[in-house]
Design a protein around this motif. Structure first.
Motif, PDB file in Angstrom:
ATOM      1  N   UNK A  23       5.082   2.902  -5.937  1.00 22.42           N
ATOM      2  CA  UNK A  23       4.037   3.619  -6.347  1.00 22.42           C
ATOM      3  C   UNK A  23       4.331   5.066  -6.648  1.00 22.42           C
ATOM      4  N   UNK A  24       5.509   5.493  -6.216  1.00 22.85           N
ATOM      5  CA  UNK A  24       5.964   6.537  -6.665  1.00 22.85           C
ATOM      6  C   UNK A  24       6.234   6.683  -8.103  1.00 22.85           C
TER       7      UNK A  24
ATOM      8  N   UNK B  84       0.891  -1.452  -0.076  1.00 23.26           N
ATOM      9  CA  UNK B  84       0.051   0.178   0.084  1.00 23.26           C
ATOM     10  C   UNK B  84       0.696   1.323   0.056  1.00 23.26           C
ATOM     11  N   UNK B  85       2.172   1.207   0.708  1.00 21.53           N
ATOM     12  CA  UNK B  85       2.692   2.498   0.822  1.00 21.53           C
ATOM     13  C   UNK B  85       3.991   2.423  -0.042  1.00 21.53           C
TER      14      UNK B  85
ATOM     15  N   UNK C 162       3.401   6.610 -10.274  1.00 18.82           N
ATOM     16  CA  UNK C 162       2.819   8.134 -10.520  1.00 18.82           C
ATOM     17  C   UNK C 162       3.861   8.945 -11.633  1.00 18.82           C
TER      18      UNK C 162
ATOM     19  N   UNK D  27      -3.010  -3.626  -7.205  1.00 18.66           N
ATOM     20  CA  UNK D  27      -4.466  -3.839  -7.571  1.00 18.66           C
ATOM     21  C   UNK D  27      -4.990  -2.693  -7.645  1.00 18.66           C
TER      22      UNK D  27
ATOM     23  N   UNK E  13      -0.623  -8.486 -11.766  1.00 17.28           N
ATOM     24  CA  UNK E  13      -1.649  -8.907 -10.725  1.00 17.28           C
ATOM     25  C   UNK E  13      -1.176  -9.944  -9.759  1.00 17.28           C
ATOM     26  N   UNK E  14      -1.457 -10.148  -8.733  1.00 20.20           N
ATOM     27  CA  UNK E  14      -1.115 -11.049  -7.846  1.00 20.20           C
ATOM     28  C   UNK E  14      -2.318 -11.464  -6.987  1.00 20.20           C
TER      29      UNK E  14
ATOM     30  N   UNK F 145      -4.955 -11.627  -4.255  1.00 22.70           N
ATOM     31  CA  UNK F 145      -5.478 -10.536  -3.685  1.00 22.70           C
ATOM     32  C   UNK F 145      -5.432 -10.722  -2.120  1.00 22.70           C
ATOM     33  N   UNK F 146      -4.951 -11.980  -1.785  1.00 19.60           N
ATOM     34  CA  UNK F 146      -4.601 -12.246  -0.168  1.00 19.60           C
ATOM     35  C   UNK F 146      -3.224 -11.761   0.177  1.00 19.60           C
TER      36      UNK F 146
ATOM     37  N   UNK G  32      -4.464  -1.128 -10.802  1.00 18.05           N
ATOM     38  CA  UNK G  32      -5.453  -1.484 -11.721  1.00 18.05           C
ATOM     39  C   UNK G  32      -6.947  -0.920 -11.600  1.00 18.05           C
ATOM     40  N   UNK G  33      -7.490  -0.977 -10.573  1.00 21.79           N
ATOM     41  CA  UNK G  33      -8.871  -0.829 -10.235  1.00 21.79           C
ATOM     42  C   UNK G  33      -8.949   0.680 -10.645  1.00 21.79           C
ATOM     43  N   UNK G  34      -7.917   1.571 -10.220  1.00 22.38           N
ATOM     44  CA  UNK G  34      -8.016   3.011 -10.745  1.00 22.38           C
ATOM     45  C   UNK G  34      -7.984   3.214 -12.214  1.00 22.38           C
TER      46      UNK G  34
END
Lengths: 394, 394
Positions: free
Chosen positions: A264-265, A259-260, A268, A293, A281-282, A284-285, A296-298
């Motif tokens: 992700x930087x 998540x952090x 962006x 994800x 993808x991997x 979801x667990x 992807x979802x965004x």
């Protein structure tokens, strides 16, 4: 002056087809030491008066307040000669925008409005390795991800990097533990080209556990940094560095990102540069895939599951399309197909009369009588004494 | 006549608020037996003259060639009374469009042009279970996937179905082995409502290994089919059945699908219906997730990693938005932040002078002197004898 083919690991002695004069190189070496990347005001001054004149102005302190803010703290650091000697000692070189080796087009993307938020084109790049940088990044992909990677993530990073390198693409990453390291190793295992972009001097083995890996990349690939020799890594330098990874790759594959995650930087920035952003993808667990994800979802990234899909996403001129799976049937199917209904109504062990097939299938008797010989020709039905028997589909 | 709340498993004795006359119900029972779904021409005739008149015409054979093609084979099968007795014996009922229990709005989606390719609204539905069908599907999600599911897929299907059922949503699936079974079980474990839509009669335990599961769904959930009692499953019936799963769910979640999985058919129909199509990502190394990743990459489906994301995707009126992660930092970061650079330049073990911090960080001395007290107030720097020392970020 030889220019090695982009994706070969064949070492050459002096890859830099230098055009820059010594004065320019010394000036940029000095400015690279004096200003912490990315110094926007200084860059504007260089663009205006050239590097030699800009260096003189910085030295004398006769600069605007904004340039002074970026240079006053270290302007007495006269280490250009020493830094060039240091880089030469480790077999490296300073590549400047005036050189033929400068990756002009990839770095130009840093000058667009959205991208400048994370820093523009570097003042100079400190480089080690036996490849011509501009050629090496001509067909390149950044493969990045979490340091805290899972076994799955490292496996996929290694496999994808191996496949990309085998396909002649250069694998760009950041030499960190986890995904980065796996990506570099995968490319090296394929005898392909890999570039490590560092947040410290190219003579610094960071992280320490990657000393051997970095030494190998220096011999067989390229190590690149905008920080002069001896500069230590720092938190903000990783963020500044990430824009170079995104710029030097023709697109970025995020293999795993929590998540952090810092990846992700890089993601962006890739978007800000207008480059293809891909994520693997991997499960979801898995916490290591949450960031992927989310992207992807965004709708910010495209999903990639294979080397062919990555090549397709970064490919130009439509010559890199991933091959479609051979059988691409109509997915809506043909639920009303009378032949299928007749086939399903046939006896599995014994023959069934055409009349019984008609009732069971709901297909009119006349049609059943027409379809049964067709099924027989297709090897799907057998006429036996009591009637018609089913033959299994192959 | 009581109407149980949508997502409760509390059984009620007589859920069908019947409006249809016996004549209508008998006519539709007859037509349901006579015509193999989906009989488009017959449906048009019923719409034109009503079910009772349509049944009479079919019986007499006084119908157009296209209706005859759909009814002549079985028009002598006068089993309406017997079928209604059969369904009553297993505690079930025939629900017809004239009933209040008919899920009018969900099934109406089948009548759009794209959807009609896979069959329109059924002639009637054979139903078992203590819930009012129309209410049960008011907030429903289809959860489907491969029979050849992985442990990961079954785990996720079960967890998601449990979470959806706990959130008051009905879980619709096809009672097959693998993902379907895991989804039904997850919903039942949450004491939630689940609907099994079958490709055979609702009195038929198919697959055989799910006899116990189906019996439990008949007691606590709903079993639905457009096939009369005793009809056996057949290949084409699964495809025809899939459109009901897609129509009764407000959206479809494909948990796992191989390259040729039947779940891709349900996915295609979901799209044709204009309903949200969701897929669960999985390891790219797993063949069971290939179909899901294809749907993602083609941009046909949205990725879902949690129950909240599914609820958000199928939610109406914007009242089901997945909660954003609390910390949503700027991902482009602030690589030029002078405070960060000063912080990074502080001594880890000993104090460092402001002058040294200025040179190390490249931030002008005056700014360093202003920033150090700010860092101290923020609990990030400590003024010691020799100068300034770093305090680790929490």
């Amino acid at each position: 002056m030889t220019t090695p083919p982009t994706a070969s690991a064949t070492p050459v002695a002096t890859p830099a087809a230098a055009l820059a004069t010594d004065a320019v190189r010394l000036a940029r070496a000095y400015l690279s030491r004096v200003a912490e990347p990315y110094p926007a005001a200084l860059a504007a001054l260089i663009a205006e008066v050239g590097p030699v004149e800009a260096a003189e102005l910085v030295r004398s302190g006769e600069v605007s307040p904004s340039v002074a803010g970026q240079t006053s703290a270290r302007r007495a650091e006269e280490r250009a000669q020493a830094d060039l000697a240091s880089i030469a000692r480790v077999g490296g070189r300073l590549v400047v925008p005036e050189d033929e080796e400068w990756p002009r087009w990839p770095l130009l993307a840093l000058e667009n409005v959205a991208a400048r938020r994370c820093g523009g084109e570097p003042i100079a790049l400190w480089v080690r390795g036996p490849h011509f940088l501009a050629d090496a990044v001509e067909r390149a992909v950044a493969v990045v991800g979490s340091r805290a990677a899972s076994g799955y993530g490292e496996h996929v990073a290694g496999e994808f990097a191996h496949g990309l390198a085998s396909a002649g693409l250069t694998v760009v990453s950041g030499a960190a533990y986890g995904i980065d390291g796996a990506a570099h190793r995968g490319a090296l295992a394929a005898c392909g080209l890999t570039i490590a972009v560092l947040a410290c001097g190219v003579d610094t083995a960071y992280p320490a556990g990657h000393q051997g890996l970095l030494a190998r990349i220096a011999r067989e690939g390229l190590i690149v940094s905008e920080y002069p020799p001896g500069v230590m890594p720092a938190r903000h330098r990783f963020l500044t560095r990430n824009r170079l990874i995104a710029a030097l790759g023709g697109g970025t594959v995020v293999v795993e990102a929590g998540r952090r995650s810092g990846a992700k930087n890089t993601a962006a920035i890739t978007q800000a540069l207008g480059r293809p952003l891909m994520v693997v993808p991997g499960p979801v667990t898995s916490a290591s895939s949450i960031g992927c994800h989310e992207l992807l979802r965004d709708g910010r990234a495209v999903s990639v599951s294979s080397v062919a899909e990555i090549v397709e996403s970064v490919g130009r001129f439509g010559d890199d399309l991933a091959t479609e799976p051979a059988e691409k049937e109509s997915e809506l199917g043909a639920p009303q197909g009378e032949a299928m209904r007749v086939y399903e109504a046939l006896g599995r062990r014994n023959g069934v009369s055409a009349e019984a097939v008609s009732v069971e299938s709901g297909v009119p008797l006349q049609r059943v009588r027409a379809l049964l010989p067709e099924l027989e020709l297709a090897g799907l039905a057998l006429h036996v004494d009591e009637g018609w028997q089913k033959l299994e589909m192959r």
